[in-house]
Design a protein around this motif. Structure first.
Motif, mmCIF file in Angstrom:
data_model
loop_
_atom_site.group_PDB
_atom_site.id
_atom_site.type_symbol
_atom_site.label_atom_id
_atom_site.label_comp_id
_atom_site.label_asym_id
_atom_site.label_seq_id
_atom_site.Cartn_x
_atom_site.Cartn_y
_atom_site.Cartn_z
ATOM 1 N N GLY A 78 0.804 -1.220 0.000
ATOM 2 C CA GLY A 78 0.000 0.000 0.000
ATOM 3 C C GLY A 78 0.832 1.263 0.000
ATOM 4 O O GLY A 78 0.504 2.243 -0.683
ATOM 5 N N GLU A 79 1.938 1.277 0.756
ATOM 6 C CA GLU A 79 2.771 2.481 0.804
ATOM 7 C C GLU A 79 3.426 2.758 -0.545
ATOM 8 O O GLU A 79 3.532 3.907 -0.970
ATOM 9 C CB GLU A 79 3.842 2.334 1.887
ATOM 10 N N ALA A 80 3.855 1.691 -1.211
ATOM 11 C CA ALA A 80 4.438 1.869 -2.537
ATOM 12 C C ALA A 80 3.386 2.400 -3.498
ATOM 13 O O ALA A 80 3.672 3.256 -4.354
ATOM 14 C CB ALA A 80 5.010 0.550 -3.045
ATOM 15 N N LEU A 81 2.166 1.891 -3.378
ATOM 16 C CA LEU A 81 1.077 2.390 -4.228
ATOM 17 C C LEU A 81 0.838 3.872 -3.970
ATOM 18 O O LEU A 81 0.657 4.664 -4.906
ATOM 19 C CB LEU A 81 -0.194 1.592 -3.954
ATOM 20 N N TYR A 82 0.845 4.255 -2.702
ATOM 21 C CA TYR A 82 0.664 5.669 -2.357
ATOM 22 C C TYR A 82 1.750 6.525 -2.999
ATOM 23 O O TYR A 82 1.472 7.597 -3.550
ATOM 24 C CB TYR A 82 0.687 5.842 -0.840
ATOM 25 N N ASN A 83 2.981 6.038 -2.957
ATOM 26 C CA ASN A 83 4.079 6.792 -3.555
ATOM 27 C C ASN A 83 3.904 6.948 -5.058
ATOM 28 O O ASN A 83 4.253 7.986 -5.631
ATOM 29 C CB ASN A 83 5.411 6.104 -3.243
ATOM 30 N N LEU A 84 3.368 5.930 -5.708
ATOM 31 C CA LEU A 84 3.104 6.030 -7.142
ATOM 32 C C LEU A 84 2.027 7.079 -7.421
ATOM 33 O O LEU A 84 2.134 7.851 -8.379
ATOM 34 C CB LEU A 84 2.671 4.683 -7.709
ATOM 35 N N VAL A 85 1.000 7.106 -6.594
ATOM 36 C CA VAL A 85 -0.072 8.091 -6.771
ATOM 37 C C VAL A 85 0.462 9.505 -6.559
ATOM 38 O O VAL A 85 0.134 10.438 -7.312
ATOM 39 C CB VAL A 85 -1.247 7.792 -5.818
ATOM 40 N N VAL A 86 1.308 9.688 -5.549
ATOM 41 C CA VAL A 86 1.907 11.011 -5.307
ATOM 42 C C VAL A 86 2.813 11.401 -6.478
ATOM 43 O O VAL A 86 2.845 12.562 -6.884
ATOM 44 C CB VAL A 86 2.690 11.017 -3.976
ATOM 45 N N SER A 87 3.537 10.442 -7.025
ATOM 46 C CA SER A 87 4.396 10.719 -8.186
ATOM 47 C C SER A 87 3.561 11.231 -9.352
ATOM 48 O O SER A 87 3.936 12.189 -10.033
ATOM 49 C CB SER A 87 5.149 9.455 -8.619
#
Length: 274
Positions: A78-87
Motif C-alpha cells: 500500500g505504501e508503494a502504491l501511495y508513492n506512485l499516486v503522489v508521483s
C-alpha cells in the motif's frame, strides 16, 4: 519574500487531489482492506492506468505482469502504491506552477532523473520502500517552480548569477532558504507523510546529513544529479562530503550503477507519469 509566503502561495494555488487524501486515510486505517484501496483507485481510470504502468516499469522490475490495482497492492504494498499516486500527482503540480522562465519539460526530466538516482542509491543502501526516494527526488525542487512563478525577477537574478557556488548554497544566499527546504515545508503543509517531507526539508542541513541516513542518502543523490545534469559547472564536485560519508554506506561502484540506471530509465519513466 519570506519562505512562509512562498509556502502559503503554493498551498493556496494547488491542493492534493482527493484521491491522495482518501488513500492516505485508508492506509492509516487498520480496518481498511486491499479491496477498499483498489476501489478508490479504480474510480479514476486514467490514474489506474498510470499506476499499473508504473508498477510494471523499471521502478520495480517484477518478473510477472501486474494487471490490476488489487494485485499491485498485494505485490508492491500500500505504501508503494501511495508513492506512485503522489508521483503521478507531482506532474499536475508542476504544470500548475509553470513559468516562462523555466523549461518545464527539462525541469521534469531533471526531477525524474533525480528521483531515479535517489531510488537506486536507497536500494543499494538496503532502504525499505525505496521508491519513496523516487518521490522525494521528484518533489524536492517543486518550490523552484513556485519561486519562479511568484517572484520572476528574483528568480531571473538567481539564474543570471555565476556558478561558483553550488546551487543550494546560492539559493540560501539569495533567497534565505534552499528550494529543497521550501519544498519540504510545502509537502508538510499538504499533509504528506513525514517520511517524504522530512528528508527533503533537511537535505542541505550538514548536521542532519551526518546523523540521519535518509537525509545523507538524498543529499548524495542530489550531488550526483547536479554533477551529471550540470556537468559544465559542477562535474567535479565532491560527492562524499565528510557528513554524507558518516551516514551513507555506498561506494563509487554503486554510484556508477545508479547513474547508469538513471540515464537509461529516466525518459521512459517520465513519459509514463506525464
Amino acid at each position: 519574500m519570506s519562505i512562509q509566503k512562498y509556502v502559503k502561495f503554493a498551498t493556496k494555488s494547488f491542493a492534493l487531489p482527493n484521491v491522495c487524501v482518501r488513500l492516505r486515510e485508508l492506509l492509516d486505517n487498520p480496518r481498511s482492506t486491499a479491496e477498499d484501496i483498489g476501489n478508490l483507485i479504480s474510480i479514476d481510470t486514467s490514474l489506474t492506468a498510470k499506476v499499473l504502468r508504473l508498477a510494471n516499469s523499471s521502478l520495480f522490475r517484477f518478473p510477472s505482469q501486474i494487471e490490476s490495482v488489487p494485485k499491485a497492492i498485494n505485490v508492491i504494498g500500500g505504501e508503494a502504491l501511495y508513492n506512485l499516486v503522489v508521483s503521478e500527482t507531482a506532474s499536475t503540480a508542476f504544470t500548475c506552477f509553470d513559468s516562462e522562465l523555466i523549461d518545464l519539460k527539462k525541469h521534469w526530466h531533471g526531477s525524474v532523473y533525480s528521483g531515479m538516482l535517489a531510488k537506486h542509491i536507497a536500494l543499494s543502501a538496503g532502504v525499505k520502500v525505496a521508491e519513496r526516494f523516487f518521490v522525494m527526488g521528484i518533489l524536492q525542487n517543486l518550490s523552484e517552480l513556485v519561486v519562479a512563478k511568484r517572484s520572476p525577477e528574483l528568480y531571473q537574478e538567481y539564474m543570471n548569477s555565476d556558478k561558483s557556488q553550488l546551487p543550494f548554497e546560492h539559493q540560501k544566499q539569495l533567497f534565505g532558504f534552499t528550494f529543497a527546504h521550501c519544498s519540504g515545508i510545502i509537502l508538510e503543509n499538504w499533509n504528506l507523510p513525514i517520511g517524504l517531507f522530512y528528508p527533503i526539508t533537511n537535505v542541505n542541513d550538514v548536521s542532519r546529513q551526518a546523523s540521519d541516513r535518509e537525509v545523507g542518502l538524498l543529499a548524495l543523490a542530489n550531488r550526483i544529479a547536479v554533477s551529471q545534469l550540470e556537468q559544465e559547472n559542477y562535474a567535479n564536485i565532491e560527492l562524499f562530503t565528510p557528513e554524507i560519508a558518516n551516514t551513507v554506506t555506498v561506494d563509487m561502484e554503486m554510484v556508477g550503477n545508479a547513474t547508469d540506471y538513471a540515464e537509461r530509465e529516466t525518459v521512459k519513466v517520465a513519459a509514463l507519469i506525464k
